[in-house]
Motif scaffolding. Sequence first.
Motif, PDB file in Angstrom:
ATOM      1  N   LEU A 214      -6.938  -2.561 -15.664  1.00 39.70           N
ATOM      2  CA  LEU A 214      -6.397  -3.039 -14.389  1.00 39.70           C
ATOM      3  C   LEU A 214      -7.370  -2.736 -13.256  1.00 39.70           C
ATOM      4  N   PHE A 215      -7.605  -3.736 -12.418  1.00 41.00           N
ATOM      5  CA  PHE A 215      -8.310  -3.563 -11.153  1.00 41.00           C
ATOM      6  C   PHE A 215      -7.364  -4.049 -10.067  1.00 41.00           C
ATOM      7  N   ALA A 216      -6.837  -3.127  -9.293  1.00 33.10           N
ATOM      8  CA  ALA A 216      -5.943  -3.446  -8.185  1.00 33.10           C
ATOM      9  C   ALA A 216      -6.675  -3.128  -6.890  1.00 33.10           C
ATOM     10  N   ASP A 217      -6.926  -4.146  -6.094  1.00 35.71           N
ATOM     11  CA  ASP A 217      -7.743  -3.975  -4.900  1.00 35.71           C
ATOM     12  C   ASP A 217      -6.874  -3.976  -3.650  1.00 35.71           C
ATOM     13  N   GLY A 218      -6.951  -2.895  -2.907  1.00 37.07           N
ATOM     14  CA  GLY A 218      -6.189  -2.778  -1.682  1.00 37.07           C
ATOM     15  C   GLY A 218      -6.947  -3.328  -0.489  1.00 37.07           C
ATOM     16  N   SER A 219      -6.345  -3.181   0.675  1.00 38.81           N
ATOM     17  CA  SER A 219      -7.019  -3.532   1.928  1.00 38.81           C
ATOM     18  C   SER A 219      -6.597  -2.479   2.941  1.00 38.81           C
ATOM     19  N   ALA A 220      -7.292  -1.339   2.878  1.00 37.38           N
ATOM     20  CA  ALA A 220      -6.858  -0.151   3.610  1.00 37.38           C
ATOM     21  C   ALA A 220      -7.489  -0.007   4.990  1.00 37.38           C
ATOM     22  N   PHE A 221      -8.382  -0.931   5.349  1.00 39.51           N
ATOM     23  CA  PHE A 221      -9.062  -0.852   6.643  1.00 39.51           C
ATOM     24  C   PHE A 221      -8.450  -1.903   7.570  1.00 39.51           C
ATOM     25  N   ILE A 222      -7.648  -1.441   8.522  1.00 38.88           N
ATOM     26  CA  ILE A 222      -6.870  -2.330   9.385  1.00 38.88           C
ATOM     27  C   ILE A 222      -7.761  -3.277  10.180  1.00 38.88           C
ATOM     28  N   TYR A 223      -8.909  -2.787  10.640  1.00 36.96           N
ATOM     29  CA  TYR A 223      -9.764  -3.641  11.467  1.00 36.96           C
ATOM     30  C   TYR A 223     -10.277  -4.834  10.661  1.00 36.96           C
ATOM     31  N   HIS A 224     -10.589  -4.610   9.391  1.00 35.16           N
ATOM     32  CA  HIS A 224     -11.033  -5.716   8.540  1.00 35.16           C
ATOM     33  C   HIS A 224      -9.925  -6.756   8.401  1.00 35.16           C
ATOM     34  N   ILE A 225      -8.700  -6.314   8.180  1.00 38.24           N
ATOM     35  CA  ILE A 225      -7.587  -7.255   8.043  1.00 38.24           C
ATOM     36  C   ILE A 225      -7.449  -8.100   9.298  1.00 38.24           C
ATOM     37  N   LYS A 226      -7.551  -7.461  10.448  1.00 41.68           N
ATOM     38  CA  LYS A 226      -7.416  -8.194  11.705  1.00 41.68           C
ATOM     39  C   LYS A 226      -8.498  -9.254  11.854  1.00 41.68           C
ATOM     40  N   LEU A 227      -9.732  -8.909  11.509  1.00 42.03           N
ATOM     41  CA  LEU A 227     -10.836  -9.860  11.663  1.00 42.03           C
ATOM     42  C   LEU A 227     -10.720 -11.039  10.711  1.00 42.03           C
ATOM     43  N   VAL A 228     -10.445 -10.772   9.432  1.00 44.86           N
ATOM     44  CA  VAL A 228     -10.403 -11.885   8.483  1.00 44.86           C
ATOM     45  C   VAL A 228      -9.174 -12.757   8.706  1.00 44.86           C
ATOM     46  N   ARG A 229      -8.063 -12.182   9.135  1.00 42.54           N
ATOM     47  CA  ARG A 229      -6.899 -13.005   9.468  1.00 42.54           C
ATOM     48  C   ARG A 229      -7.197 -13.887  10.683  1.00 42.54           C
ATOM     49  N   MET A 230      -7.927 -13.326  11.647  1.00 50.35           N
ATOM     50  CA  MET A 230      -8.326 -14.092  12.812  1.00 50.35           C
ATOM     51  C   MET A 230      -9.235 -15.255  12.408  1.00 50.35           C
ATOM     52  N   ALA A 231     -10.125 -14.987  11.440  1.00 47.49           N
ATOM     53  CA  ALA A 231     -11.084 -16.000  11.005  1.00 47.49           C
ATOM     54  C   ALA A 231     -10.385 -17.211  10.394  1.00 47.49           C
ATOM     55  N   ARG A 232      -9.291 -16.984   9.674  1.00 49.61           N
ATOM     56  CA  ARG A 232      -8.600 -18.130   9.073  1.00 49.61           C
ATOM     57  C   ARG A 232      -7.305 -18.484   9.820  1.00 49.61           C
ATOM     58  N   LYS A 233      -7.208 -17.972  11.064  1.00 48.99           N
ATOM     59  CA  LYS A 233      -6.096 -18.306  11.950  1.00 48.99           C
ATOM     60  C   LYS A 233      -4.743 -18.008  11.293  1.00 48.99           C
ATOM     61  N   ALA A 234      -4.687 -16.855  10.641  1.00 51.84           N
ATOM     62  CA  ALA A 234      -3.459 -16.427   9.976  1.00 51.84           C
ATOM     63  C   ALA A 234      -2.823 -15.272  10.735  1.00 51.84           C
ATOM     64  N   ALA A 235      -1.510 -15.226  10.732  1.00 55.57           N
ATOM     65  CA  ALA A 235      -0.798 -14.158  11.433  1.00 55.57           C
ATOM     66  C   ALA A 235      -0.952 -12.838  10.690  1.00 55.57           C
ATOM     67  N   LEU A 236      -0.896 -11.747  11.437  1.00 53.16           N
ATOM     68  CA  LEU A 236      -0.924 -10.428  10.821  1.00 53.16           C
ATOM     69  C   LEU A 236       0.436 -10.123  10.207  1.00 53.16           C
ATOM     70  N   PRO A 237       0.475  -9.432   9.062  1.00 55.06           N
ATOM     71  CA  PRO A 237       1.771  -9.078   8.477  1.00 55.06           C
ATOM     72  C   PRO A 237       2.509  -8.075   9.359  1.00 55.06           C
ATOM     73  N   GLU A 238       3.830  -8.196   9.398  1.00 51.62           N
ATOM     74  CA  GLU A 238       4.634  -7.287  10.215  1.00 51.62           C
ATOM     75  C   GLU A 238       4.517  -5.848   9.723  1.00 51.62           C
ATOM     76  N   THR A 239       4.215  -5.679   8.444  1.00 54.92           N
ATOM     77  CA  THR A 239       4.127  -4.345   7.845  1.00 54.92           C
ATOM     78  C   THR A 239       2.665  -3.867   7.759  1.00 54.92           C
ATOM     79  N   LEU A 240       1.809  -4.396   8.618  1.00 56.20           N
ATOM     80  CA  LEU A 240       0.371  -4.109   8.574  1.00 56.20           C
ATOM     81  C   LEU A 240       0.056  -2.626   8.447  1.00 56.20           C
TER      82      LEU A 240
END
Length: 326
Positions: free
Chosen positions: A82-108
């Motif tokens: 199993l390879f389970a990949d997280g996304s633990a860096f909040i700033y990265h999530i914000k940038l890539v969501r911005m790049a594809r014009k996607a909303a941030l999850p409420e549970t960010l």
Amino acid sequence: MKLGSLKSALSKDGELCVVSRDLKTAVKATHIAPNLREALESWKDKEASLQKLYTDLNEGKAANAFPVKESDFHSALPRTWLFADGSAFIYHIKLVRMARKAALPETLETVPLMYQGECGQFLAPTEDIPQRDFAHGTDFEGEVGVVTDFVPMGVTPDEALKYIRLFVLINDVSLRGLIPEELAGGFGFFQSKPASALSPFAVTADELGEAYKGGRVHLPLNVTYNGQFFGKANAGAMHFHFGQLIAHAAKTRNLAAGTVIGSGTVSNDDHASGSSCLAEKRMIEQIENGAIKTPFMKAGDTIEMQMSDAQGQSIFGKISQKVKAV
């Protein structure tokens, strides 16, 4: 200790090796376990023997030691369950969501994001990244990962830290052009997440010294793209620590020994630190300059990742890959 998997024509799992602290010499440990995956499955029985061999190697007492050539090694764990990949860096999530014009999850900030990646075949750390269609938007993502022992379902985040056996670096290859359509279908990543690569060597927590605290590795990930500085973001900036990521993965299932849990792309909100993926750099260019200048990877582009200790010594060896059209 430091462990690696020597390439072998006889096994896709390679041959288990113990590697010296300075990464200059190694010795086969196949008399202890044939490969790292099987060593992890019986870690309690194998750890002491591996540690003894590691001590002997560092003291120059190990028979049949040989010089290390990193291109002779697979990813530290060539394949696993199993390879389970997280996304633990909040700033990265914000940038890539911005790049594809996607909303941030409420549970960010309360629930980790995670997907299940390819684990039956990690690319070797010096192996070319194959790309058949450059419209797919080939990108690298520099991460830190942990390899676990067997983890019981329902473990708490604090308890989960006790099941970490090894640390690795990860180049999580992503096809940015495929991600939006896949996610829009509501069923997650698949085609947009091909085989990734791990560092040539995996290390136990004691090799990280004081840099490992709070379930995080507080060291910069040095990324070089086409021979030029690209990033030195500090991995200690994880919002969710590794115990939280493991507990999230184990909420509804046991995790097999040898499970790899990724941190997600290492990211800092200080732009002077650079980035660990192209998507982030492109979004920063858009924010700061109003236009994206950096393209995604093309044939011949090279990516290198490594992490060094306080004395400047490489800890995990180097991921050094080139994109190849296939």
